[in-house]
Each structure stands twice: as structure tokens, then as C-alpha cells.
Design a protein around this motif. Structure first.
Motif, PDB file in Angstrom:
ATOM      1  N   SER A  51     -21.087  24.044  13.666  1.00 12.21           N
ATOM      2  CA  SER A  51     -21.698  25.168  12.955  1.00 12.21           C
ATOM      3  C   SER A  51     -22.986  25.604  13.647  1.00 12.21           C
ATOM      4  N   TYR A  52     -23.759  24.632  14.133  1.00 11.97           N
ATOM      5  CA  TYR A  52     -24.983  24.980  14.848  1.00 11.97           C
ATOM      6  C   TYR A  52     -24.675  25.602  16.205  1.00 11.97           C
ATOM      7  N   GLU A  53     -23.597  25.178  16.840  1.00 12.12           N
ATOM      8  CA  GLU A  53     -23.216  25.815  18.104  1.00 12.12           C
ATOM      9  C   GLU A  53     -22.786  27.263  17.855  1.00 12.12           C
ATOM     10  N   TYR A  54     -22.108  27.488  16.723  1.00 11.27           N
ATOM     11  CA  TYR A  54     -21.763  28.861  16.360  1.00 11.27           C
ATOM     12  C   TYR A  54     -23.031  29.667  16.100  1.00 11.27           C
ATOM     13  N   LEU A  55     -24.000  29.043  15.423  1.00  5.92           N
ATOM     14  CA  LEU A  55     -25.276  29.711  15.164  1.00  5.92           C
ATOM     15  C   LEU A  55     -25.967  30.096  16.468  1.00  5.92           C
ATOM     16  N   ASP A  56     -25.890  29.228  17.473  1.00  2.00           N
ATOM     17  CA  ASP A  56     -26.455  29.565  18.781  1.00  2.00           C
ATOM     18  C   ASP A  56     -25.873  30.874  19.296  1.00  2.00           C
ATOM     19  N   LYS A  60     -27.814  34.475  19.942  1.00  4.94           N
ATOM     20  CA  LYS A  60     -27.796  35.056  21.285  1.00  4.94           C
ATOM     21  C   LYS A  60     -26.962  36.332  21.348  1.00  4.94           C
ATOM     22  N   GLU A  61     -26.292  36.661  20.223  1.00  2.00           N
ATOM     23  CA  GLU A  61     -25.394  37.822  20.158  1.00  2.00           C
ATOM     24  C   GLU A  61     -24.341  37.735  21.263  1.00  2.00           C
ATOM     25  N   ASP A  62     -23.797  36.531  21.423  1.00  9.56           N
ATOM     26  CA  ASP A  62     -22.796  36.241  22.448  1.00  9.56           C
ATOM     27  C   ASP A  62     -21.429  36.158  21.769  1.00  9.56           C
ATOM     28  N   ILE A  63     -20.698  37.270  21.753  1.00 10.56           N
ATOM     29  CA  ILE A  63     -19.433  37.338  21.016  1.00 10.56           C
ATOM     30  C   ILE A  63     -18.398  36.329  21.520  1.00 10.56           C
ATOM     31  N   PRO A  64     -18.186  36.180  22.845  1.00  9.33           N
ATOM     32  CA  PRO A  64     -17.219  35.161  23.292  1.00  9.33           C
ATOM     33  C   PRO A  64     -17.575  33.759  22.799  1.00  9.33           C
ATOM     34  N   SER A  65     -18.872  33.440  22.806  1.00 12.39           N
ATOM     35  CA  SER A  65     -19.305  32.131  22.309  1.00 12.39           C
ATOM     36  C   SER A  65     -19.063  32.022  20.806  1.00 12.39           C
ATOM     37  N   ARG A  67     -16.789  33.530  19.068  1.00 11.51           N
ATOM     38  CA  ARG A  67     -15.347  33.395  18.844  1.00 11.51           C
ATOM     39  C   ARG A  67     -14.885  31.955  19.104  1.00 11.51           C
ATOM     40  N   GLU A  68     -15.360  31.377  20.205  1.00 13.06           N
ATOM     41  CA  GLU A  68     -14.967  30.009  20.542  1.00 13.06           C
ATOM     42  C   GLU A  68     -15.502  29.004  19.527  1.00 13.06           C
ATOM     43  N   GLU A  69     -16.789  29.129  19.189  1.00 12.10           N
ATOM     44  CA  GLU A  69     -17.412  28.125  18.336  1.00 12.10           C
ATOM     45  C   GLU A  69     -16.930  28.202  16.891  1.00 12.10           C
ATOM     46  N   ILE A  70     -16.632  29.413  16.405  1.00 13.64           N
ATOM     47  CA  ILE A  70     -16.120  29.473  15.033  1.00 13.64           C
ATOM     48  C   ILE A  70     -14.704  28.913  14.979  1.00 13.64           C
ATOM     49  N   GLY A  71     -13.994  28.983  16.114  1.00 11.41           N
ATOM     50  CA  GLY A  71     -12.700  28.308  16.207  1.00 11.41           C
ATOM     51  C   GLY A  71     -12.865  26.803  16.112  1.00 11.41           C
ATOM     52  N   ASP A  72     -13.912  26.271  16.761  1.00 10.21           N
ATOM     53  CA  ASP A  72     -14.189  24.836  16.675  1.00 10.21           C
ATOM     54  C   ASP A  72     -14.571  24.432  15.248  1.00 10.21           C
ATOM     55  N   VAL A  73     -15.289  25.328  14.553  1.00 12.43           N
ATOM     56  CA  VAL A  73     -15.595  25.069  13.143  1.00 12.43           C
ATOM     57  C   VAL A  73     -14.288  24.930  12.352  1.00 12.43           C
ATOM     58  N   MET A  74     -13.328  25.829  12.613  1.00  9.07           N
ATOM     59  CA  MET A  74     -12.053  25.804  11.906  1.00  9.07           C
ATOM     60  C   MET A  74     -11.272  24.525  12.195  1.00  9.07           C
TER      61      MET A  74
END
Length: 274
Positions: A51-56, A60-65, A67-74
Motif C-alpha cells: 500500500s505504501y509502494e502504491y502511495l509512492d 509521484k503521479e507515476d501511472i505505470p507504478s 497500476r503495478e503496485e495496486i495490482g500487488d495490493v490486490m
């Protein structure tokens, strides 16, 4: 479960089914030894980290990041659901149906006849449903019962203060909170002068609690503010370290003066960056 779990899916239900199928295979006999030994406790810790990686990515307004990190949350959310299913606690659909029912019940202004024109009115409706329909009334002897004891201390302080605000136990304006922070800082200085470690620890706790209160009063999440500060310090010191390496300056206690100069240089670069 979906059969073609190796193929991309075009619909949300099928994509969710694909993820759950893959996690089920990983947890099954003959699956992945690492995934098979995971527990709700270890998976929840990973959920917090992701969740904190998604927050990062959000900061940073980094859409690819994102997308990837919210997938990891899931992954971690569904891993928890799979573990509960294996233990025969409940099925994933039970948890999802329960939260869907709650959302419908607590939004009578959308799914019923109630009206709400502002976020404040929505919160009033939400709390009214919790108390009058769901029966979540706080007893005097368990005023903080809905604040999880497992919350990190910083976030627990924030939730405690929100709870106090609901019953009017709050500062009238930010000026009073700032004065309180200053008072607590002075008490920290007194404890330092007394050379009393236990007293100092208590006073530092009071100071932190007051700073969290200021964050709440200014509508800033303290954990997010501190996270941003941590990332800023890491990036700035990394720049200091890189410049020191380029200029042959050792990063050690004997070269603190040079390091301070590089720190200021790194700060200047940040301010000049578009």
C-alpha cells in the motif's frame, strides 16, 4: 475457477477470477513452497508494504507504478481471502457481499430516499446508520473500542484525536494547537535538562501526539506527511552521497562540514528543479 488463467482477460470479473485462480494454484499441494507457508499475518504485513509502494506512485503521479503496485495490493488482499477460504472461515463472496450490503445501507442518499448535499451531511448520515440501524453505539467504558490496537502508534494517535473531536473535545482553532506543540517542546527541553530518561520519553510522546494533532487539524495525514519527508531525506542524502563520491569526499564523521555543504547544495538543486 477460470480455465485459461495464462490468458489476459477483458472483463473485470474474469480478471479477478484469473488472479484468484492463480493464487489458488500457488497455495495448493504441489504449488509454490513460499506461497503455501504464508499466513494472514505475513500477508497483511505485505499488504501494508505494498500500500505504501502504491502511495509512492500516487505522490509521484507515476501511472505505470500505480497500476503495478495496486495490482500487488490486490495479490495480498486475495491471498488473505484464499487463506480464509482454506481455513473454512468464510468464502470470498461472503466478505464482498457483506461490504456491498454495508455500502448500500450507509448511502441512503444514493440508494434510498435520504438527501445529502455535502460531504459533511454524508458523514452525518453514515454515522446515523452505524448507530441507529447497525447498532454500533459506543459505550462509555469502551469509547475507543473501534480503534484497532494493532494500528501503528502514529495512526492510532490520529484516530484517537478524531474520536475526541466527534464529542467536541477539540481545539477551537489551529492557533491553540500550535501553542500546545510549543508547550510540549518546552517540556521536552526541561526533561533533557533534568537528564531523566523516563521523563524525556514521556514528554517526547506528548510532543509527537501534539504534532499529530496539528496534522489532523490542518487536514494532513501524519503518516503521509512523514512518508513524504522520509522519501525527501533519502533522495537528498543520496544526491549528497553521489556528489561526495564524484568529488572524492569521504562520507564519514570526519567530513561533516563538507557533507553539510553538499546537503545545502542538494537542497538548492531541489528548489531549482522545475
Amino acid at each position: 475457477m477460470i480455465e485459461n488463467y495464462r490468458e489476459h482477460q477483458d472483463s473485470l470479473p474474469a480478471a479477478i477470477d484469473r488472479l484468484y485462480t492463480i493464487l489458488t494454484i500457488l497455495r495448493a499441494p504441489g504449488g509454490c513452497p513460499w506461497d503455501r507457508v504464508q499466513t494472514n499475518k505475513t500477508t497483511t504485513q505485505s499488504l501494508i508494504d505494498e500500500s505504501y509502494e502504491y502511495l509512492d506512485g500516487v505522490l509521484k503521479e507515476d501511472i505505470p507504478s500505480e497500476r503495478e503496485e495496486i495490482g500487488d495490493v490486490m495479490i495480498n488482499v486475495f491471498m488473505n481471502l484464499r487463506i480464509h477460504e482454506e481455513h473454512e472461515d468464510f468464502l470470498p463472496q461472503d466478505a464482498l457481499n457483506e461490504v456491498c450490503d454495508k455500502l448500500i445501507r450507509r448511502h441512503p442518499h444514493v440508494f434510498g430516499e435520504a438527501h445529502a448535499e455535502s460531504a459533511g451531511e454524508v458523514l452525518s448520515l453514515w454515522n446515523s446508520v452505524k448507530e441507529n440501524i447497525e447498532g454500533h453505539k459506543d459505550k462509555a467504558e469502551s469509547f475507543f473500542s473501534h480503534i484497532p490496537s494493532s494500528l501503528p502508534p502514529l495512526e492510532a494517535s490520529y484516530e484517537i484525536q478524531k474520536k475526541l473531536k466527534k464529542v467536541g473535545f477539540d481545539w477551537p482553532d489551529a492557533a491553540g494547537v500550535i501553542v500546545k506543540v510549543e508547550e510540549e517542546l518546552e517540556e521536552v527541553n526541561q526533561a533533557i535538562a533534568e537528564d531523566d530518561e523516563d521523563h524525556l520519553e514521556m514528554e517526547l510522546g506528548d510532543l509527537l501526539f501534539s504534532v499529530v494533532n496539528l496534522c489532523r487539524f490542518m487536514k494532513v495525514r501524519p503518516n503521509v506527511a512523514l512518508h513524504r519527508c522520509n522519501e525527501k531525506v533519502k533522495a537528498r542524502f543520496q544526491r549528497l552521497f553521489d556528489m561526495a563520491s564524484e568529488r572524492g569526499i569521504p562520507v564519514d564523521k570526519e567530513h561533516v562540514e563538507e557533507m553539510n555543504e553538499l546537503w545545502e547544495e542538494a537542497k538548492k538543486e531541489e528548489r531549482e528543479r522545475p
